[in-house]
Design an enzyme around this catalytic site. Structure first.
Site, PDB file in Angstrom:
ATOM      1  N   HIS A  72       0.845  -1.192   0.000  1.00 43.99           N
ATOM      2  CA  HIS A  72       0.000   0.000   0.000  1.00 43.99           C
ATOM      3  C   HIS A  72       0.882   1.245   0.000  1.00 43.99           C
ATOM      4  CE1 HIS A  72      -3.474   2.531   0.874  1.00 43.99           C
ATOM      5  NE2 HIS A  72      -2.680   3.194   1.702  1.00 43.99           N
ATOM      6  N   ASP A  76     -15.164   3.469   7.805  1.00 41.11           N
ATOM      7  CA  ASP A  76     -14.159   4.425   7.324  1.00 41.11           C
ATOM      8  C   ASP A  76     -14.774   5.435   6.365  1.00 41.11           C
ATOM      9  OD1 ASP A  76     -11.375   5.364   7.030  1.00 41.11           O
ATOM     10  OD2 ASP A  76     -11.686   4.753   4.953  1.00 41.11           O
ATOM     11  N   ARG A  83     -14.365  13.502   9.068  1.00 42.71           N
ATOM     12  CA  ARG A  83     -13.052  14.095   9.376  1.00 42.71           C
ATOM     13  C   ARG A  83     -12.731  15.217   8.403  1.00 42.71           C
ATOM     14  NH1 ARG A  83      -9.419   9.207   8.674  1.00 42.71           N
ATOM     15  NH2 ARG A  83      -7.745  10.693   8.954  1.00 42.71           N
ATOM     16  N   SER A  97      -7.463   4.193   9.594  1.00 38.73           N
ATOM     17  CA  SER A  97      -8.225   4.240   8.340  1.00 38.73           C
ATOM     18  C   SER A  97      -7.533   3.374   7.274  1.00 38.73           C
ATOM     19  CB  SER A  97      -8.321   5.706   7.892  1.00 38.73           C
ATOM     20  OG  SER A  97      -8.715   5.817   6.562  1.00 38.73           O
ATOM     21  N   LYS A 132      -8.545  -1.007   6.156  1.00 40.32           N
ATOM     22  CA  LYS A 132      -8.862  -1.436   4.784  1.00 40.32           C
ATOM     23  C   LYS A 132      -7.893  -2.523   4.321  1.00 40.32           C
ATOM     24  CE  LYS A 132      -9.061   2.957   3.828  1.00 40.32           C
ATOM     25  NZ  LYS A 132      -9.155   4.324   3.396  1.00 40.32           N
TER      26      LYS A 132
HETATM   27  N1  URA Z   1      -5.769   7.567   3.321  1.00 43.47           N
HETATM   28  C1  URA Z   1      -6.742   6.884   3.957  1.00 43.47           C
HETATM   29  O1  URA Z   1      -7.209   5.858   3.469  1.00 43.47           O
HETATM   30  N2  URA Z   1      -7.189   7.361   5.143  1.00 43.47           N
HETATM   31  C2  URA Z   1      -6.714   8.484   5.721  1.00 43.47           C
HETATM   32  O2  URA Z   1      -7.152   8.855   6.799  1.00 43.47           O
HETATM   33  C3  URA Z   1      -5.702   9.177   5.040  1.00 43.47           C
HETATM   34  C4  URA Z   1      -5.240   8.691   3.840  1.00 43.47           C
END
Ligand code: URA
Length: 438
Positions: free
Chosen positions: A82, A161, A168, A183, A187
């Site tokens: 990632h 999320d 946010r 976050s 995932k």
């Molecule tokens: N990328 C994400 O998936 N979440 C965040 O909070 C910031 C960047």
């Protein structure tokens, strides 16, 4: 349990229990807690912070808020990669077939996303007829048969999320390390990988612009991974200038194909080798990083990585003729050189400004429903440390609209800083965080 008590507890600086975090995430996902109370909790978290236990508990609760993908039917250790995102970051498109060619299965779900360009899935869709929506059964079958599949992320992955991120965004609580780390990691963990290699970007085009913040984020994510029993490594890599030469969906696919043909820019190739070596190590295909690097170089130079990419594209219905002849990929109607007004060394190319120039051309989405133009973008001709003569091209703009082109040229020129003294070179990789260096 009452949400108000959880808000008071965090506001006063106390540690939240696992069941309190689970309650807040479950009930918010179900729509039983209003946004105003969650906004208050997010702000309390922003100021009072979460410790590592709370951050892991938050990540686990978020991961369990929706579908989790079971990859156990795929043979071997599944290693995901990632990137926290940046300008010109097409690494996954080259790296996935490279790693698969080395024998580590790649079962990757990638995002689209808002940004200067599309996400990996948007970029891949520059390849005519490519299908990035496979059923779970076909996804798993393909990885078992040819070692690789890359598809779009399921809509049911981590619904908490999606809700939290939108909140946010409008409550100024995005840039908190625990909230970002949970976050991203929720995932990754919901996507089912056994091990994770993270590329945490640092610099003007990155989410985290300064190195200390990037290292803190990397450490937090590695801790979460280890707490969740997934081997996790994070590399901190440069995003102060764009990665490679190309910025824009189709242009980036072409550049990733160049890497598979043993051509392409040195920085992108080096990053693929470094990240790939860690993926092979975590996938237990090699015993050490040096061996990993050798394996990666071998599958590139032998053409095996390119063959694996072709198999992947063919298996998902894409036109493979455009891999041998990348001129068959979508092309912009106009290619315009942007000339330097002065001679000197390139001291800086602000990645975020180049990203905005690409966005102005139509390469990225302004809102989640906007269309992107896959053909447009920028190809840099000069990068940091290079010498440019007045009148030489700094970059080429690929556009389909004259008005957008004019705006992009102005933006792009402002990204370049030219100096008379040869500047110091910035490293490509600043640090590597592993369980041993936490
Ligand atoms: N990328 C994400 O998936 N979440 C965040 O909070 C910031 C960047």
């Amino acid at each position: 349990m009452r949400m108000i008590d959880i808000i008071v507890k965090k506001r006063n600086g106390f540690k939240l229990l696992e069941e309190e975090i689970n309650f807040f995430i479950q009930e918010y996902t179900l729509g039983n807690i209003p946004d105003y109370q969650v906004s208050a909790l997010l702000m309390a978290i922003y100021f009072q912070k979460l410790d590592s236990d709370e951050t892991t508990n938050l990540t686990r609760a978020m991961m369990n808020s929706g579908e989790t993908i079971d990859l156990t039917l795929i043979n071997g250790i599944k290693v995901d990669k990632h990137s926290t995102g940046g300008v010109g970051d097409k690494t996954t498109i080259a790296l996935a077939p490279i790693v698969a060619a080395c024998g580590v299965p790649v079962a990757k779900m990638s995002g689209r996303g808002l940004g200067h360009t599309g996400g990996t899935v948007d970029k891949l869709e520059s390849i005519p007829k490519l299908n990035t929506t496979l059923s779970k059964e076909n996804f798993i079958k393909q990885v078992n048969e040819i070692g690789i599949s890359v598809i779009g992320q399921s809509n049911n992955l981590v619904p908490a999320d999606k809700k939290l991120y939108s909140l946010r965004d409008v409550t100024s609580t995005v840039d908190n390390i625990s909230l970002i780390a949970s976050s991203i990691m929720s995932k990754k963990l919901a996507s089912g990988a056994d091990a994770i290699v993270l590329d945490v970007k640092t610099g003007s085009g990155a989410f985290m612009q300064n190195l200390d913040d990037s290292i803190s984020l990397a450490k937090e994510m590695v801790k979460i991974g280890l707490n969740m029993k997934r081997e996790t490594v994070a590399m901190i890599s440069d995003m102060d200038q764009p990665l490679g030469w190309a910025i824009g969906n189709c242009l980036e696919v072409k550049e990733a194909i160049d890497i598979l043909k043993d051509q392409g820019p040195d920085d992108l190739k080096k990053l693929c080798i470094e990240l790939g070596a860690y993926m092979l190590l975590l996938g237990k295909r090699v015993d050490n990083i040096e061996q990993g690097k050798e394996e990666i170089k071998n599958v590139i130079s032998s053409g095996l990585a390119l063959e694996t990419f072709k198999k992947f594209i063919l298996s998902q219905g894409g036109e493979i003729s455009c891999i041998d002849n990348t001129d068959l990929l979508p092309q912009a109607s106009d290619i315009h050189p942007v000339l330097s007004k002065e001679s000197g060394y390139i001291e800086n190319i602000q990645a975020n400004v180049v990203g905005t120039a690409a966005m102005l051309l139509g390469a990225g989405r302004m809102t989640k429903d906007s269309n992107i133009d896959l053909a447009v973008g920028i190809v840099l001709n000069k990068k940091c440390g290079d010498y440019v003569e007045a009148g030489e091209p700094l970059a080429y703009i690929h556009s389909n609209d004259i008005n957008k082109k004019i705006l992009a040229i102005e933006k792009l020129v402002s990204a370049y800083k030219i100096t008379q003294r040869r500047p110091e070179t910035r490293p490509l990789i600043f640090d590597i965080i592993t369980k041993d260096t936490l």
